[in-house]
Design a protein around this motif. Structure first.
Motif, mmCIF file in Angstrom:
data_model
loop_
_atom_site.group_PDB
_atom_site.id
_atom_site.type_symbol
_atom_site.label_atom_id
_atom_site.label_comp_id
_atom_site.label_asym_id
_atom_site.label_seq_id
_atom_site.Cartn_x
_atom_site.Cartn_y
_atom_site.Cartn_z
ATOM 1 N N SER A 1 0.837 -1.188 0.000
ATOM 2 C CA SER A 1 0.000 0.000 0.000
ATOM 3 C C SER A 1 0.877 1.245 0.000
ATOM 4 C CB SER A 1 -0.946 0.009 1.186
ATOM 5 O OG SER A 1 -0.215 -0.079 2.363
ATOM 6 N N TRP A 2 0.305 2.296 -0.503
ATOM 7 C CA TRP A 2 1.009 3.566 -0.685
ATOM 8 C C TRP A 2 0.879 4.407 0.581
ATOM 9 C CZ3 TRP A 2 -2.304 8.078 -1.434
ATOM 10 C CH2 TRP A 2 -1.579 9.266 -1.572
ATOM 11 N N HIS A 3 1.992 4.764 1.159
ATOM 12 C CA HIS A 3 1.939 5.636 2.324
ATOM 13 C C HIS A 3 2.778 6.875 2.074
ATOM 14 C CE1 HIS A 3 -0.572 3.016 4.356
ATOM 15 N NE2 HIS A 3 0.303 2.058 4.516
ATOM 16 N N CYS A 4 2.140 7.992 2.274
ATOM 17 C CA CYS A 4 2.705 9.254 1.848
ATOM 18 C C CYS A 4 3.066 10.079 3.076
ATOM 19 C CB CYS A 4 1.652 9.934 0.988
ATOM 20 S SG CYS A 4 1.804 11.677 0.910
ATOM 21 N N GLU A 5 4.341 10.422 3.181
ATOM 22 C CA GLU A 5 4.807 11.274 4.282
ATOM 23 C C GLU A 5 5.074 12.645 3.707
ATOM 24 O OE1 GLU A 5 5.074 10.124 7.560
ATOM 25 O OE2 GLU A 5 3.922 8.585 6.529
ATOM 26 N N ASP A 6 4.379 13.645 4.201
ATOM 27 C CA ASP A 6 4.519 14.951 3.560
ATOM 28 C C ASP A 6 5.066 15.999 4.512
ATOM 29 O OD1 ASP A 6 2.001 15.476 5.041
ATOM 30 O OD2 ASP A 6 2.020 17.313 3.837
ATOM 31 N N ALA A 7 5.582 17.059 3.937
ATOM 32 C CA ALA A 7 6.076 18.191 4.724
ATOM 33 C C ALA A 7 6.037 19.421 3.848
ATOM 34 C CB ALA A 7 7.509 17.937 5.175
ATOM 35 N N VAL B 1 9.410 -5.519 3.937
ATOM 36 C CA VAL B 1 8.058 -4.984 4.060
ATOM 37 C C VAL B 1 7.956 -3.600 3.405
ATOM 38 C CG1 VAL B 1 6.462 -4.072 5.821
ATOM 39 C CG2 VAL B 1 7.409 -6.368 6.060
ATOM 40 N N PHE B 2 9.110 -2.927 3.237
ATOM 41 C CA PHE B 2 9.095 -1.541 2.757
ATOM 42 C C PHE B 2 9.713 -1.392 1.371
ATOM 43 C CE2 PHE B 2 9.548 -1.512 7.412
ATOM 44 C CZ PHE B 2 8.355 -0.893 7.738
ATOM 45 N N TRP C 1 4.110 -3.495 2.709
ATOM 46 C CA TRP C 1 3.518 -4.811 2.429
ATOM 47 C C TRP C 1 2.726 -5.239 3.670
ATOM 48 C CZ3 TRP C 1 7.110 -9.584 1.112
ATOM 49 C CH2 TRP C 1 6.320 -10.633 0.619
ATOM 50 N N GLU C 2 1.457 -4.884 3.660
ATOM 51 C CA GLU C 2 0.670 -5.038 4.895
ATOM 52 C C GLU C 2 0.440 -6.487 5.306
ATOM 53 O OE1 GLU C 2 -2.280 -2.315 3.356
ATOM 54 O OE2 GLU C 2 -2.197 -1.209 5.231
ATOM 55 N N GLN C 3 0.451 -7.371 4.316
ATOM 56 C CA GLN C 3 0.268 -8.788 4.656
ATOM 57 C C GLN C 3 1.361 -9.284 5.604
ATOM 58 O OE1 GLN C 3 0.255 -10.308 0.661
ATOM 59 N NE2 GLN C 3 -1.955 -10.665 0.658
ATOM 60 N N ARG C 4 2.516 -8.591 5.569
ATOM 61 C CA ARG C 4 3.650 -9.041 6.393
ATOM 62 C C ARG C 4 3.905 -8.132 7.598
ATOM 63 N NH1 ARG C 4 7.093 -12.639 3.487
ATOM 64 N NH2 ARG C 4 5.629 -13.983 2.418
ATOM 65 N N LEU C 5 3.016 -7.200 7.829
ATOM 66 C CA LEU C 5 3.260 -6.282 8.956
ATOM 67 C C LEU C 5 3.223 -7.041 10.275
ATOM 68 C CD1 LEU C 5 1.390 -2.872 8.691
ATOM 69 C CD2 LEU C 5 3.826 -3.276 8.917
#
Lengths: 396, 499
Positions: free
Chosen positions: B355-361, B388-389, B415-419
């Motif tokens: 899944s896409w996770h967006c860290e913004d600033a 996982v990343f 990779w959320e299946q492996r979190l």
């Protein structure tokens, strides 16, 4: 977790995570159920997320079976999904919410979890070999060809016309129009020897054994009569014959399925049919979900409409129509008629905004709920085949 | 502490809303706990509300809040649930107030060019209706097809084409807001619903935007509309190195072209991500290491003239124009690009659903190159720690007509299946580190999503300094019983101080 659920979660795991992980949920605003209920539990993405929860032991099918009633099987969510749009072609991993919903319903039935309306409906269908389309209407094998009275159609032959239960017992002017048009064009076809319900609705509601049994009967009947080609006027049958039957019978399934709307457009194109009686109506067209969204058939119905003189046609493009539905599919009207009515009202409202007097559909199953909603707004709902018959001067 | 709701509460809520609009099923609750933010899916059950309500009006929301306040029950507002910072995720159970049914269009005012809507409406759906009047509501986040107006207010979201029309904070003129006590106020500039400028009193509108549900719930908003643009131009340019692309994007943003709606800079990692098996993306030669796109909206004659100027500027800085087909296609696909989990790769190259996770600033233009290197180092460390990343590259968008600071984001595939707990801890640590880099370069932890997730939230008091103490005072004053979204933004401290 019971074994069938475990197997189910295993089978659908990656598909469920592909949806779960895709972040934003673009399917939600095109889902017809979501549009009228605004209940996120009944959105395509929730249907996938529940599988993730099942895999994690948080849910069992009995907890969620009733939620999965709330789907018309229209397929809009699949088209709007970024996974279908971007990676579906590459990985052949397009989002398949419609199949998932069917699978959960099947799992529920196999676990003895029933929805009361669907259970009753499937019992009646099994008893009569046809869907109980109208209370009080005699629905059985003995009456399945009554619609063709006086048309003098043969039984059997290489090409036959399959008429769905709604059209055969209730919307009889639709198959009559189709038959008269084909006769006019000199296109030879016959009727089935013993026609049962296609089994599609049973499959959609999760009653798979019954669906397969009915399918087997129909295929046997076709083979016994030497049928090579089946003409289909109902989009739901078209899905059943082109998607379910090949799944049931594999490579042994060698019947050509022809969609009547496509055939008629071709006959017009070839000049074998020429609509000439002006039909003075202002119309818009309702893309049946199973044609436009599920099968990509949207050009031919428009070709037919544009060939009819006198019509003023206010079109809505096919992509906008992704978020339209009559609410008549997927067994929804059987279990939740009030929800079907709301979805139909919503659809007719869109038509009313275009200032039309007539909404044209090409799906017998959409016409009852749409007509009901149309009455409240003085919008006529007519069938495309009937409209064409009128313009060809052949009364049903 | 999870509040267990007794039957009398349930009964009272059913009285207020009608029984079918009070949901207690486990699937109903699980699905209202879920957002696309980094989410420890292996601990999903810890984030569940006790029940969900679906009100249909401001009055119903007010009654629910009054009841919750009197019984000290946590309340979490939920709109589209598309936020990337956990705002809509319950941390203490309680009631989720899902406002999707409050989605009516109450008024379209063609003369003053505004409309008034229930906050449960989606901008895309609203635009389908107002397009008939030749108008547009130009709030355009990545979640445009499914986010709701109320969520945009609650997060004070930033918008991709905001340089042309303004961001949510500018486009929402005023709104009805239900305070945690159940009292309803109207906030905006001036007493009227449709006033855009006022120097009267405190600027409360901004206080009640971006609070992530900690100060109440917006229910009805008046929005500013614009003429639907006649023309759109969205050129994409290729560069052989990041530095040239960086110089070009700065020059485009500083050019002062009136129709300029925004520009985006894609770095090498992002170009690599876009190349991954995505058939809608037309393959670029391997020499292409960075991309820039600009968007212009307006009348045909002004867009064409402005476009010529921007094309000239880009060319003078070494850009290669990618052609109309690629440019238009890529721009049209901008909302869908992010959500492609099959772009995930393990270190060995295996395709896995991430899944896409967006860290913004928010980062000043001059600091972009340094932040970029530091952030990729953090992503690289994550990747070395676990499969996982994945590093999905960086975007920088202009954040206003001046281009002084840029919304800057790094996208991480997970990779959320492996979190598991270890991977989750590594992730939280990385987020804290990303935020620290931002502060070290004079930026803001978040330009558009909010910053109340685990990890980054630890640094919010550092960023705000004395302002954070004021935030605590405000929270305590407005929400005396800490019922609104408790636990978010570390605001529990407000009550610890009190006792």
């Amino acid at each position: 977790m019971p074994d069938p659920e475990k197997r189910f979660a295993e089978e659908w795991r990656n598909a469920a995570y592909n949806c779960f992980s895709s972040g934003h949920k673009f399917c939600r605003e095109v889902c017809p159920v979501m549009q009228v209920t605004r209940n996120e539990s009944w959105s395509p993405t929730a249907f996938h997320a529940n599988v993730v929860a099942m895999e994690k032991g948080e849910l069992e099918v009995a907890d969620v079976a009733a939620d999965y009633v709330n789907c018309t099987g229209c397929g809009a969510c699949e088209l709007r999904c970024p996974n279908s749009l971007f990676t579906g072609d590459f990985y052949r991993f397009r989002t398949r919410t419609v199949d998932l919903v069917k699978a959960v319903r099947g799992l529920a039935v196999s676990q003895g979890v029933h929805q009361p309306g669907w259970q009753r409906w499937n019992l009646l269908t099994d008893e009569r070999r046809h869907e109980p389309v109208l209370n009080g209407t005699p629905v059985d094998q003995a009456r399945v060809r009554d619609w063709a009275d006086g048309l003098d159609l043969p039984i059997g032959g290489e090409t036959i016309l399959f008429v769905d239960c709604e059209a055969a017992f209730y919307r009889t002017s639709v198959p009559r129009s189709v038959a008269r048009i084909l006769n006019l064009a000199g296109y030879k076809f016959g009727l089935m020897n013993e026609q049962w319900c296609c089994g599609g609705p049973a499959a959609e509601m999760g009653y798979e054994e019954q669906a397969r049994r009915f399918a087997q009967h129909n295929l046997d009947d076709w083979r016994a009569a030497g049928v090579r080609r089946v003409l289909v006027l109902d989009p739901h049958d078209y899905i059943t014959f082109t998607e379910d039957y090949p799944k049931y019978f594999g490579d042994a399934y060698d019947i050509e399925i022809v969609l009547v709307v496509e055939l008629l457009a071709e006959l017009i194109r070839e000049g074998r049919l020429t609509p000439h009686v002006p039909v003075e109506r202002t119309v818009t067209y309702h893309d049946p979900c199973r044609l436009n969204k599920r099968k990509g058939v949207w050009r031919e119905p428009r070709e037919i409409l544009r060939a009819i003189p006198g019509l003023t046609f206010h079109d809505v493009d096919r992509v906008t129509q992704w978020s339209y539905c009559s609410g008549g599919g997927g067994g929804l009207p059987v279990e939740k008629p009030e929800l079907t009515a709301k979805i139909s009202e919503h659809r007719v409202e869109k038509a009313a905004e275009l200032g039309v007097d007539t909404l044209v559909s090409a799906c017998p199953w959409s016409e009852r709920p749409l007509s009901e909603a149309g009455r409240a707004r003085s919008i006529d709902v007519v069938d495309l085949h009937e409209l064409l018959a009128e313009s060809l001067g052949v009364a049903p | 502490m999870t509040v267990l709701l007794g039957d009398p509460v349930l009964e009272e809520l059913r009285q207020i809303l009608g029984p079918e609009h009070v949901l207690t099923g486990k699937a109903d609750r699980l699905n209202r706990a879920r957002v696309p933010a980094p989410f420890p899916v292996h601990r999903w059950a810890e984030r569940m509300p006790d029940l969900v309500v679906l009100p249909a009006s401001t009055e119903e929301v007010a009654e629910v809040l009054r009841l919750a306040n009197s019984l000290r029950i946590p309340v979490v507002p939920r709109d589209g649930g598309t936020g990337l910072t956990d705002g809509a995720v319950p941390l203490r159970g309680g009631i989720v107030v899902d406002v999707k049914r409050i989605n009516q269009i109450k008024e379209i005012d063609l003369d003053n060019r505004t409309c008034t809507v229930g906050t449960g409406i989606n901008a895309l759906k609203l635009n389908e209706v107002i397009a008939r009047h030749g108008l547009i509501y130009p709030d355009d986040p990545a979640s445009y097809p499914c986010s709701l107006v109320g969520g945009r207010i609650g997060t004070s979201g930033w918008s991709l084409i905001g340089s042309r029309y303004g961001h949510t904070r500018d486009l929402v003129l005023s709104f009805d807001h239900v305070l945690p006590t159940g009292r309803v106020i109207h906030v905006g500039d001036g007493i009227g619903r449709k006033i855009t400028k006022s120097s009267s009193g405190y600027q409360l509108k901004h206080l009640f935007m971006g609070h992530q549900g900690t100060l109440g719930i917006a229910t009805e908003a008046t929005l500013k509309l614009f003429p639907k643009p006649e023309a759109e131009l969205s050129p994409f340019w290729a560069f052989e190195d990041y530095d040239s692309a960086y110089r070009a994007v700065g020059a485009l943003a500083r050019a002062g072209v009136a129709t300029f709606a925004g520009a985006v800079l894609f770095d090498e990692w992002k170009v690599d991500y876009l190349r991954r098996d995505d058939e809608a993306y037309i393959p670029q030669p391997s020499s292409v290491k960075a991309l820039v796109c600009a968007a212009m909206y307006g009348y045909e004659d002004e867009v064409r003239a402005g476009g010529r100027r921007l094309l000239r500027i880009a060319r003078s800085l070494g850009a290669r124009y990618l052609g109309d087909e690629i440019s238009e296609g890529d721009w049209a696909a901008r909302h869908d690009r992010y959500a492609t989990p099959l772009h995930g790769r393990t270190r060995s190259g295996q395709v896995v659903p991430m899944s896409w996770h967006c860290e913004d600033a928010s980062i000043n233009y001059t600091n972009l190159p340094a932040v970029r290197l530091a952030w990729h180092e953090i992503a690289d460390r994550l990747r070395r720690e676990s499969d996982v990343f994945d590093d999905w590259g960086m975007f920088a968008y202009t954040n206003g007509a001046t281009g002084a600071d840029y919304l800057t984001e790094i996208d991480i595939g997970i990779w959320e299946q492996r979190l598991d707990d270890a991977a989750w801890e590594a992730w939280v640590r990385a987020k804290r580190d990303l935020a620290a880099v931002t502060l070290a370069h004079g930026g803001s932890i978040s330009a558009c999503h909010g910053s109340c997730r685990e990890g980054e939230v630890d640094l919010v008091p550092v960023e705000l300094g004395g302002g954070y103490d004021v935030m605590l005072d405000i929270k305590r004053a407005i929400d005396p019983n800490n019922i609104m979204n408790p636990g978010k933004y570390l605001l529990d401290q407000a009550y610890a101080e009190k006792s």
